[in-house]
Design a protein around this motif. Structure first.
Motif, PDB file in Angstrom:
ATOM      1  N   ARG A  62       0.774  -1.220  -0.044  1.00 52.85           N
ATOM      2  CA  ARG A  62       0.049  -0.061  -0.103  1.00 52.85           C
ATOM      3  C   ARG A  62       1.038   1.406   0.040  1.00 52.85           C
ATOM      4  O   ARG A  62       0.482   2.110  -0.931  1.00 52.85           O
ATOM      5  CB  ARG A  62      -0.886   0.177   1.298  1.00 52.85           C
ATOM      6  N   TRP A  63       1.729   1.399   0.700  1.00 54.45           N
ATOM      7  CA  TRP A  63       2.747   2.494   0.994  1.00 54.45           C
ATOM      8  C   TRP A  63       3.664   2.756  -0.467  1.00 54.45           C
ATOM      9  O   TRP A  63       3.625   4.018  -1.086  1.00 54.45           O
ATOM     10  CB  TRP A  63       3.842   2.233   2.071  1.00 54.45           C
ATOM     11  N   VAL A  64       3.974   1.538  -0.935  1.00 52.28           N
ATOM     12  CA  VAL A  64       4.724   1.760  -2.290  1.00 52.28           C
ATOM     13  C   VAL A  64       3.988   2.201  -3.483  1.00 52.28           C
ATOM     14  O   VAL A  64       4.123   3.129  -4.181  1.00 52.28           O
ATOM     15  CB  VAL A  64       5.277   0.442  -2.715  1.00 52.28           C
ATOM     16  N   GLN A  65       2.501   1.843  -3.340  1.00 48.08           N
ATOM     17  CA  GLN A  65       1.565   2.280  -4.388  1.00 48.08           C
ATOM     18  C   GLN A  65       1.388   3.771  -4.423  1.00 48.08           C
ATOM     19  O   GLN A  65       1.325   4.261  -5.471  1.00 48.08           O
ATOM     20  CB  GLN A  65       0.344   1.343  -4.323  1.00 48.08           C
ATOM     21  N   GLN A  66       1.132   4.177  -3.013  1.00 47.40           N
ATOM     22  CA  GLN A  66       1.007   5.500  -2.968  1.00 47.40           C
ATOM     23  C   GLN A  66       2.059   6.441  -3.308  1.00 47.40           C
ATOM     24  O   GLN A  66       2.170   7.592  -3.445  1.00 47.40           O
ATOM     25  CB  GLN A  66       0.376   5.753  -1.746  1.00 47.40           C
ATOM     26  N   THR A  67       3.467   5.976  -3.040  1.00 50.44           N
ATOM     27  CA  THR A  67       4.741   6.813  -2.771  1.00 50.44           C
ATOM     28  C   THR A  67       5.640   6.698  -3.988  1.00 50.44           C
ATOM     29  O   THR A  67       6.156   7.487  -4.686  1.00 50.44           O
ATOM     30  CB  THR A  67       5.655   6.342  -1.617  1.00 50.44           C
ATOM     31  N   LEU A  68       5.862   5.359  -4.595  1.00 48.86           N
ATOM     32  CA  LEU A  68       6.639   5.043  -5.635  1.00 48.86           C
ATOM     33  C   LEU A  68       5.932   4.781  -7.121  1.00 48.86           C
ATOM     34  O   LEU A  68       5.412   3.970  -7.375  1.00 48.86           O
ATOM     35  CB  LEU A  68       7.654   4.236  -5.457  1.00 48.86           C
ATOM     36  N   VAL A 112       9.040  -2.701  -5.636  1.00 44.79           N
ATOM     37  CA  VAL A 112       7.780  -2.034  -5.596  1.00 44.79           C
ATOM     38  C   VAL A 112       6.564  -2.948  -5.111  1.00 44.79           C
ATOM     39  O   VAL A 112       5.455  -2.241  -5.125  1.00 44.79           O
ATOM     40  CB  VAL A 112       7.580  -1.636  -7.208  1.00 44.79           C
ATOM     41  N   ARG A 113       6.650  -4.050  -4.826  1.00 46.16           N
ATOM     42  CA  ARG A 113       5.754  -4.832  -4.482  1.00 46.16           C
ATOM     43  C   ARG A 113       6.319  -6.240  -3.918  1.00 46.16           C
ATOM     44  O   ARG A 113       7.251  -6.570  -4.799  1.00 46.16           O
ATOM     45  CB  ARG A 113       4.756  -5.092  -5.612  1.00 46.16           C
ATOM     46  N   HIS A 114       5.650  -6.836  -2.983  1.00 45.95           N
ATOM     47  CA  HIS A 114       5.915  -8.355  -2.801  1.00 45.95           C
ATOM     48  C   HIS A 114       4.823  -8.846  -1.962  1.00 45.95           C
ATOM     49  O   HIS A 114       4.013  -8.484  -1.784  1.00 45.95           O
ATOM     50  CB  HIS A 114       7.286  -8.361  -1.774  1.00 45.95           C
TER      51      HIS A 114
END
Length: 176
Positions: A62-68, A112-114
């Motif tokens: 969730r954090w990566v999707q919003q940030t990167l 970017v995701r895991h």
């Protein structure tokens, strides 16, 4: 523990070294009392073993999707790695391991995701297919090992509007 792993202190004993080497900074950073006792390596071990890696993975995604942001044409590597000290059934013929399957951006140098998986319950191929579905429509290029040269996996990549590069390891035979 997250701060330790981000700064190169991997493992229980290195985390204790972090608290010893940077005691003053940690006390200031987290506004801790000056006489605080930091955890021992066995306490770090117990904490790490009690973590629910799936929850951490969901929060991270969730954090990566919003940030990167992901750029069209960006190269993304898909791969799985076992998490150290998660082996169960060490004396049996079939051990259960917790693994982290990640999507890594070649361009930016970050994950970017895991997804977290236990090999006793599902395969790396299934976890990769789920990640590929989540990346559908991103117009990226996914690189993967020969393990992921599966018809279904490749169809998910292409049908999702992405491209792929699958690598194989070619062994050379030397003549005597």
């Amino acid at each position: 523990m997250l701060l330790g792993s981000c700064t190169g202190y991997w493992g229980y004993k290195p985390l204790v070294d972090l608290t010893k080497n940077h005691r003053t900074t940690l006390i200031k950073l987290f506004d801790l009392p000056p006489d605080i006792r930091f955890p021992s390596h066995s306490t770090f071990r117990n904490i790490i073993q009690s973590l629910d890696f799936e929850v951490i993975a969901v929060l991270f995604n969730r954090w990566v999707q919003q940030t990167l942001p992901k750029q069209p044409g960006e190269l993304m590597a898909v791969d799985g790695k076992n998490i150290k000290s998660t082996s169960l059934g060490g004396n049996s013929s079939y051990q259960n391991l917790v693994s982290m399957v990640s999507v890594y951006s070649h361009e930016h140098g970050w994950v970017v995701r895991h997804k977290v998986m236990e090999n006793k319950h599902r395969s790396e191929i299934e976890a990769v297919e789920e990640l590929i579905q989540e990346l559908s429509g991103c117009q990226i290029v996914i690189t993967a090992s020969a393990l992921h040269c599966q018809k279904k996996t490749q169809a998910l990549i292409i049908d999702g509007g992405n491209d792929c590069i699958v690598t194989t390891l070619k062994k050379s035979i030397k003549s005597v």
